[in-house]
Write a protein that holds these residues in place. Structure first.
Motif, PDB file in Angstrom:
ATOM      1  N   VAL A 150      44.479  10.841  -9.552  1.00  0.00           N
ATOM      2  CA  VAL A 150      45.903  11.100  -9.332  1.00  0.00           C
ATOM      3  C   VAL A 150      46.186  11.454  -7.884  1.00  0.00           C
ATOM      4  O   VAL A 150      47.111  10.914  -7.264  1.00  0.00           O
ATOM      5  N   SER A 151      45.403  12.377  -7.320  1.00  0.00           N
ATOM      6  CA  SER A 151      45.705  12.831  -5.963  1.00  0.00           C
ATOM      7  C   SER A 151      45.527  11.718  -4.947  1.00  0.00           C
ATOM      8  O   SER A 151      46.347  11.558  -4.034  1.00  0.00           O
ATOM      9  N   LEU A 170      44.147   2.519   4.202  1.00  0.00           N
ATOM     10  CA  LEU A 170      42.745   2.543   3.789  1.00  0.00           C
ATOM     11  C   LEU A 170      42.023   3.755   4.366  1.00  0.00           C
ATOM     12  O   LEU A 170      41.317   4.478   3.639  1.00  0.00           O
ATOM     13  N   VAL A 171      42.207   3.987   5.656  1.00  0.00           N
ATOM     14  CA  VAL A 171      41.557   5.136   6.297  1.00  0.00           C
ATOM     15  C   VAL A 171      42.047   6.436   5.670  1.00  0.00           C
ATOM     16  O   VAL A 171      41.275   7.365   5.419  1.00  0.00           O
ATOM     17  N   THR A 172      43.338   6.497   5.383  1.00  0.00           N
ATOM     18  CA  THR A 172      43.895   7.689   4.745  1.00  0.00           C
ATOM     19  C   THR A 172      43.285   7.904   3.367  1.00  0.00           C
ATOM     20  O   THR A 172      42.954   9.037   2.986  1.00  0.00           O
ATOM     21  N   GLY A 173      43.131   6.817   2.601  1.00  0.00           N
ATOM     22  CA  GLY A 173      42.540   6.932   1.273  1.00  0.00           C
ATOM     23  C   GLY A 173      41.096   7.409   1.321  1.00  0.00           C
ATOM     24  O   GLY A 173      40.683   8.258   0.522  1.00  0.00           O
ATOM     25  N   ILE A 174      40.313   6.875   2.279  1.00  0.00           N
ATOM     26  CA  ILE A 174      38.919   7.299   2.403  1.00  0.00           C
ATOM     27  C   ILE A 174      38.850   8.759   2.848  1.00  0.00           C
ATOM     28  O   ILE A 174      38.024   9.543   2.348  1.00  0.00           O
ATOM     29  N   ALA A 175      39.736   9.124   3.775  1.00  0.00           N
ATOM     30  CA  ALA A 175      39.775  10.522   4.214  1.00  0.00           C
ATOM     31  C   ALA A 175      40.149  11.443   3.048  1.00  0.00           C
ATOM     32  O   ALA A 175      39.585  12.535   2.883  1.00  0.00           O
ATOM     33  N   GLY A 176      41.100  10.985   2.232  1.00  0.00           N
ATOM     34  CA  GLY A 176      41.486  11.783   1.073  1.00  0.00           C
ATOM     35  C   GLY A 176      40.350  11.924   0.086  1.00  0.00           C
ATOM     36  O   GLY A 176      40.157  12.990  -0.525  1.00  0.00           O
ATOM     37  N   LEU A 177      39.575  10.849  -0.099  1.00  0.00           N
ATOM     38  CA  LEU A 177      38.418  10.892  -0.997  1.00  0.00           C
ATOM     39  C   LEU A 177      37.402  11.917  -0.519  1.00  0.00           C
ATOM     40  O   LEU A 177      36.944  12.770  -1.288  1.00  0.00           O
ATOM     41  N   LEU A 178      37.054  11.843   0.777  1.00  0.00           N
ATOM     42  CA  LEU A 178      36.047  12.760   1.307  1.00  0.00           C
ATOM     43  C   LEU A 178      36.549  14.200   1.321  1.00  0.00           C
ATOM     44  O   LEU A 178      35.833  15.129   0.916  1.00  0.00           O
ATOM     45  N   GLN A 334      47.651  11.439 -20.537  1.00  0.00           N
ATOM     46  CA  GLN A 334      46.990  11.330 -19.241  1.00  0.00           C
ATOM     47  C   GLN A 334      47.697  10.316 -18.349  1.00  0.00           C
ATOM     48  O   GLN A 334      47.908  10.549 -17.165  1.00  0.00           O
ATOM     49  N   LEU A 335      48.073   9.185 -18.954  1.00  0.00           N
ATOM     50  CA  LEU A 335      48.722   8.122 -18.185  1.00  0.00           C
ATOM     51  C   LEU A 335      50.068   8.579 -17.642  1.00  0.00           C
ATOM     52  O   LEU A 335      50.385   8.372 -16.470  1.00  0.00           O
ATOM     53  N   ALA A 336      50.865   9.204 -18.493  1.00  0.00           N
ATOM     54  CA  ALA A 336      52.207   9.626 -18.083  1.00  0.00           C
ATOM     55  C   ALA A 336      52.155  10.666 -16.974  1.00  0.00           C
ATOM     56  O   ALA A 336      52.901  10.579 -15.981  1.00  0.00           O
ATOM     57  N   ILE A 337      51.268  11.648 -17.111  1.00  0.00           N
ATOM     58  CA  ILE A 337      51.183  12.698 -16.098  1.00  0.00           C
ATOM     59  C   ILE A 337      50.669  12.130 -14.777  1.00  0.00           C
ATOM     60  O   ILE A 337      51.218  12.411 -13.697  1.00  0.00           O
ATOM     61  N   GLY A 338      49.612  11.319 -14.847  1.00  0.00           N
ATOM     62  CA  GLY A 338      49.010  10.785 -13.628  1.00  0.00           C
ATOM     63  C   GLY A 338      49.927   9.846 -12.873  1.00  0.00           C
ATOM     64  O   GLY A 338      50.189  10.029 -11.671  1.00  0.00           O
ATOM     65  N   LEU A 339      50.444   8.837 -13.560  1.00  0.00           N
ATOM     66  CA  LEU A 339      51.309   7.868 -12.876  1.00  0.00           C
ATOM     67  C   LEU A 339      52.652   8.489 -12.522  1.00  0.00           C
ATOM     68  O   LEU A 339      53.287   8.083 -11.538  1.00  0.00           O
ATOM     69  N   GLY A 340      53.092   9.471 -13.308  1.00  0.00           N
ATOM     70  CA  GLY A 340      54.341  10.156 -12.970  1.00  0.00           C
ATOM     71  C   GLY A 340      54.238  10.875 -11.639  1.00  0.00           C
ATOM     72  O   GLY A 340      55.149  10.787 -10.790  1.00  0.00           O
ATOM     73  N   ALA A 341      53.120  11.588 -11.427  1.00  0.00           N
ATOM     74  CA  ALA A 341      52.919  12.287 -10.157  1.00  0.00           C
ATOM     75  C   ALA A 341      52.829  11.301  -8.999  1.00  0.00           C
ATOM     76  O   ALA A 341      53.403  11.528  -7.922  1.00  0.00           O
ATOM     77  N   ALA A 342      52.107  10.195  -9.211  1.00  0.00           N
ATOM     78  CA  ALA A 342      51.982   9.193  -8.151  1.00  0.00           C
ATOM     79  C   ALA A 342      53.320   8.533  -7.851  1.00  0.00           C
ATOM     80  O   ALA A 342      53.648   8.239  -6.690  1.00  0.00           O
ATOM     81  N   ALA A 343      54.139   8.299  -8.875  1.00  0.00           N
ATOM     82  CA  ALA A 343      55.449   7.670  -8.673  1.00  0.00           C
ATOM     83  C   ALA A 343      56.361   8.556  -7.829  1.00  0.00           C
ATOM     84  O   ALA A 343      57.096   8.068  -6.950  1.00  0.00           O
TER      85      ALA A 343
END
Length: 357
Positions: A150-151, A170-178, A334-343
């Motif tokens: 989700v995050s 992409l760089v932001t996503g990898i940085a967020g992962l780490l 799980q789907l509603a909470i996760g995709l809701g936060a991302a939306a």
């Protein structure tokens, strides 16, 4: 017409017979994974299924010689019992017993229908033991993976919605992962270590037994110690009396003034940190994959969201299965909470992109 009805009834009985034999085999397969009381319980369930098998054999007569194969669900359960963890199979078997057709079938006895309901409760009890053992690690796994999913999806979509280039996303996503994985690992390490330290501070003083011989037996504080540790007054008094009654039999050093709790179940702080790091990373890498393979714009958003959605459905269904709840309800939650936060984050990204643009 009557002949067709008889043939249908015979086919139904044969199916019941095959399923009862498969269920007995399943419980024996599961029993091989256990020892002691749990093994005996599972073998007892297998014996009960054999009694049901005898009922259908008696009705079928010669037709019982080759009843055919069991249902697909029964076959899958046996294969799962051979290849996967017993808690997973117990949870599936519990659900299967709860869907027994005997309640609505006049050819099954009331005792057989009652047996099936009770079997479900027996399996619920056996599964509950495994669920208690699994509760901590399952919580960490589900929390870590879902937090990563989700995050990082929210981060990737929010940054992408501002109109920044795909390479930046992409760089932001990898940085967020780490960053998220390291944060989760560090947080879990501190949490577990702090919990162990707090519990260690609450442990009884191992030297307190040295004071036992000098306590006033008529008005001793040992009863108060036991009461402070959670015993009721009568139980504390009895336990204190037992301790004093044995002082003359053994050296005082062999007695503890207070019960010592075992906190080993908390686990290692380093193991908790590593597992949290890996669980978060496993979830956080999924929304980054579309950008790693070169997807851009709306296509990347759709693929990332769909991939995370499937993962959220899977984790929700697993939680539902292991908790004995509804798979569909847990998965959709799980789907509603996760995709809701991302939306929400994606919409905020669009807003910031418009304002900044």
């Amino acid at each position: 017409m009557a002949g067709g009805h008889e043939r249908a009834r015979t086919r139904r009985w044969r199916r019941y017979l095959a399923d009862e034999r498969a269920e007995a085999a399943l419980y024996r397969e599961l029993a091989d994974r256990y020892t002691g009381e749990e093994r005996d319980i599972l073998l007892g369930l297998a014996d009960a299924e054999q009694r049901h098998e005898a009922h259908w054999v008696g009705l079928l007569g010669d037709d019982a010689r080759d009843p055919g194969g069991p249902s697909l669900g029964s076959r899958l359960l046996i294969q799962f019992a051979r290849r996967f963890g017993s808690l997973f199979v117990l949870a599936l078997a519990q659900r299967a017993e709860g869907r027994s057709p005997y309640d609505a079938d006049a050819d099954a006895t009331d005792a057989m229908a009652a047996d099936e309901r009770i079997h479900g409760e027996v399996l619920r009890g056996l599964a509950a033991r495994g669920r208690r053992r699994l509760a901590g690690s399952l919580r960490a796994a589900v929390f870590g993976i879902n937090d990563g999913l989700v995050s990082n999806l929210a981060l990737v979509l929010g940054v992408g919605a501002t109109g920044l280039p795909p390479q930046t996303v992409l760089v932001t996503g990898i940085a967020g992962l780490l960053a998220g994985s390291l944060s989760m690992g560090a947080g879990e390490f501190i949490s577990v270590r702090s919990q162990r330290e707090l519990l260690e501070a609450s442990r009884p003083d191992p030297e307190s037994h040295r004071a036992l011989p000098d306590l006033d037996v008529d008005a001793n504080e040992l009863t108060l110690v036991y009461r402070a540790r959670g015993m009721d007054p009568d139980e504390a008094a009895r336990h204190a009396e037992q301790v004093f009654a044995t002082l003359h039999l053994d050296d005082a050093g062999s007695h503890e003034a207070v019960p010592v709790d075992d906190h080993d179940g908390i686990g290692s702080a380093w193991a908790a940190a590593l597992s949290s790091f890996l669980f978060f990373a496993a979830g956080a890498v999924i929304p980054v994959i579309p950008y790693l393979v070169g997807a851009e714009g709306f296509v990347a958003v759709v693929v990332a969201s769909a991939s995370v959605g499937v993962a959220l459905l899977a984790t929700g269904a697993i939680v539902g299965l292991l908790s004995g709840g509804s798979l569909l309800r847990r998965a959709l939650r799980q789907l509603a909470i996760g995709l809701g936060a991302a939306a929400v984050t994606y919409l905020l990204g669009l807003l910031f992109g418009t304002v900044l643009g």
